[in-house]
Design a protein around this motif. Structure first.
Motif, PDB file in Angstrom:
ATOM      1  N   ALA A 275       0.838  -1.204   0.000  1.00 56.04           N
ATOM      2  CA  ALA A 275       0.000   0.000   0.000  1.00 56.04           C
ATOM      3  C   ALA A 275       0.875   1.258   0.000  1.00 56.04           C
ATOM      4  O   ALA A 275       0.562   2.245  -0.676  1.00 56.04           O
ATOM      5  CB  ALA A 275      -0.928  -0.002   1.210  1.00 56.04           C
ATOM      6  N   VAL A 276       1.968   1.221   0.749  1.00 54.39           N
ATOM      7  CA  VAL A 276       2.888   2.358   0.787  1.00 54.39           C
ATOM      8  C   VAL A 276       3.534   2.544  -0.580  1.00 54.39           C
ATOM      9  O   VAL A 276       3.615   3.662  -1.096  1.00 54.39           O
ATOM     10  CB  VAL A 276       3.950   2.166   1.894  1.00 54.39           C
ATOM     11  CG1 VAL A 276       5.038   3.228   1.799  1.00 54.39           C
ATOM     12  CG2 VAL A 276       3.287   2.193   3.265  1.00 54.39           C
ATOM     13  N   GLU A 277       3.990   1.457  -1.177  1.00 54.90           N
ATOM     14  CA  GLU A 277       4.610   1.548  -2.506  1.00 54.90           C
ATOM     15  C   GLU A 277       3.630   2.100  -3.528  1.00 54.90           C
ATOM     16  O   GLU A 277       4.004   2.921  -4.368  1.00 54.90           O
ATOM     17  CB  GLU A 277       5.127   0.180  -2.939  1.00 54.90           C
ATOM     18  CG  GLU A 277       6.357  -0.256  -2.180  1.00 54.90           C
ATOM     19  CD  GLU A 277       6.805  -1.674  -2.516  1.00 54.90           C
ATOM     20  OE1 GLU A 277       5.968  -2.485  -2.971  1.00 54.90           O
ATOM     21  OE2 GLU A 277       7.999  -1.954  -2.313  1.00 54.90           O
ATOM     22  N   THR A 278       2.366   1.675  -3.458  1.00 48.90           N
ATOM     23  CA  THR A 278       1.347   2.166  -4.385  1.00 48.90           C
ATOM     24  C   THR A 278       1.125   3.664  -4.194  1.00 48.90           C
ATOM     25  O   THR A 278       1.049   4.415  -5.168  1.00 48.90           O
ATOM     26  CB  THR A 278       0.022   1.404  -4.190  1.00 48.90           C
ATOM     27  OG1 THR A 278       0.254   0.022  -4.488  1.00 48.90           O
ATOM     28  CG2 THR A 278      -1.071   1.937  -5.087  1.00 48.90           C
ATOM     29  N   ALA A 279       1.031   4.107  -2.946  1.00 46.90           N
ATOM     30  CA  ALA A 279       0.829   5.533  -2.670  1.00 46.90           C
ATOM     31  C   ALA A 279       2.000   6.369  -3.180  1.00 46.90           C
ATOM     32  O   ALA A 279       1.805   7.439  -3.766  1.00 46.90           O
ATOM     33  CB  ALA A 279       0.635   5.748  -1.170  1.00 46.90           C
ATOM     34  N   LEU A 280       3.212   5.875  -2.972  1.00 46.59           N
ATOM     35  CA  LEU A 280       4.399   6.598  -3.453  1.00 46.59           C
ATOM     36  C   LEU A 280       4.445   6.620  -4.983  1.00 46.59           C
ATOM     37  O   LEU A 280       4.771   7.644  -5.589  1.00 46.59           O
ATOM     38  CB  LEU A 280       5.676   5.983  -2.891  1.00 46.59           C
ATOM     39  CG  LEU A 280       5.849   6.092  -1.368  1.00 46.59           C
ATOM     40  CD1 LEU A 280       7.072   5.293  -0.913  1.00 46.59           C
ATOM     41  CD2 LEU A 280       5.951   7.537  -0.933  1.00 46.59           C
ATOM     42  N   ARG A 281       4.097   5.511  -5.604  1.00 48.80           N
ATOM     43  CA  ARG A 281       4.075   5.430  -7.067  1.00 48.80           C
ATOM     44  C   ARG A 281       3.031   6.401  -7.636  1.00 48.80           C
ATOM     45  O   ARG A 281       3.289   7.100  -8.625  1.00 48.80           O
ATOM     46  CB  ARG A 281       3.789   3.992  -7.501  1.00 48.80           C
ATOM     47  CG  ARG A 281       3.962   3.726  -8.966  1.00 48.80           C
ATOM     48  CD  ARG A 281       3.866   2.248  -9.362  1.00 48.80           C
ATOM     49  NE  ARG A 281       2.944   1.444  -8.573  1.00 48.80           N
ATOM     50  CZ  ARG A 281       3.316   0.585  -7.602  1.00 48.80           C
ATOM     51  NH1 ARG A 281       4.576   0.427  -7.303  1.00 48.80           N
ATOM     52  NH2 ARG A 281       2.408  -0.110  -6.940  1.00 48.80           N
ATOM     53  N   ASP A 282       1.857   6.476  -7.000  1.00 45.72           N
ATOM     54  CA  ASP A 282       0.817   7.397  -7.453  1.00 45.72           C
ATOM     55  C   ASP A 282       1.284   8.849  -7.350  1.00 45.72           C
ATOM     56  O   ASP A 282       1.018   9.653  -8.239  1.00 45.72           O
ATOM     57  CB  ASP A 282      -0.468   7.203  -6.644  1.00 45.72           C
ATOM     58  CG  ASP A 282      -1.186   5.901  -6.967  1.00 45.72           C
ATOM     59  OD1 ASP A 282      -0.827   5.250  -7.983  1.00 45.72           O
ATOM     60  OD2 ASP A 282      -2.089   5.525  -6.201  1.00 45.72           O
TER      61      ASP A 282
END
Length: 177
Positions: A53-60
């Protein structure tokens, strides 16, 4: 020297942040890389902070040129739809066009990646957190506090998962015995 005050775990977290930046082919080490390296910190254990979830938020956020949700919301208040702009740019220039295309640069002194100003400031703030709590060394928990106090993307990502500075500071100041 600043690193002398770091615990072994904190030094390892900094080393892991370097690896995170290298794995992302980033041109520099930023607070987001420190965040990824600190996700296993015991003070975060009781919070639901899944790495994916953290990686997805950073990628977004990278996809939006590094804008946080708060930044996008502020622009929305001015009548600017960031998602619409990102979609338009990506139609013209391809997916991830605003992500900055992490170009790795060659650096002197063995080609090491540099820490950007925000990451350096996080390390300095971590020392201040340790000092303010009366702790003789800087641990990973102080780096988490430093990220949370910065009001940047890492703090926003953690806050979205219920991790906030006051609660973490209480836990660091009064660790369970």
């Amino acid at each position: 020297m600043i690193a002398e005050r770091f615990t072994k775990d904190a030094r390892q977290a900094v080393h892991d942040a370097v690896k995170e930046a290298q794995n992302a082919s980033a041109g520099e080490i930023g607070p987001e890389h420190l965040l990824l390296a600190l996700l296993d910190t015991p003070v975060l254990a009781s919070f639901d902070v899944p790495r994916d979830a953290v990686e997805t938020a950073l990628r977004d956020a990278r996809r939006k040129g590094g804008l946080s949700s708060a930044d996008a919301e502020a622009l929305r208040g001015l009548g600017i739809d960031v998602d619409e702009i990102v979609a338009s740019v990506e139609r013209s220039f391809g997916e991830g066009a605003l992500a900055g295309g992490a170009k790795r640069k060659r650096w002197p002194f063995g080609g090491h990646l540099p820490f950007n100003a925000a990451a350096k400031q996080t390390l300095v703030r971590g020392l201040a957190e340790a000092r303010d709590l009366g702790h003789g060394t800087l641990g990973k928990e102080h780096l988490v506090l430093a990220l949370l106090s910065a009001n940047g993307l890492p703090a926003e990502v953690l806050a979205a998962r219920g991790v906030r500075y006051p609660e973490v500071r209480k836990r660091v100041a009064n660790p369970p015995r």
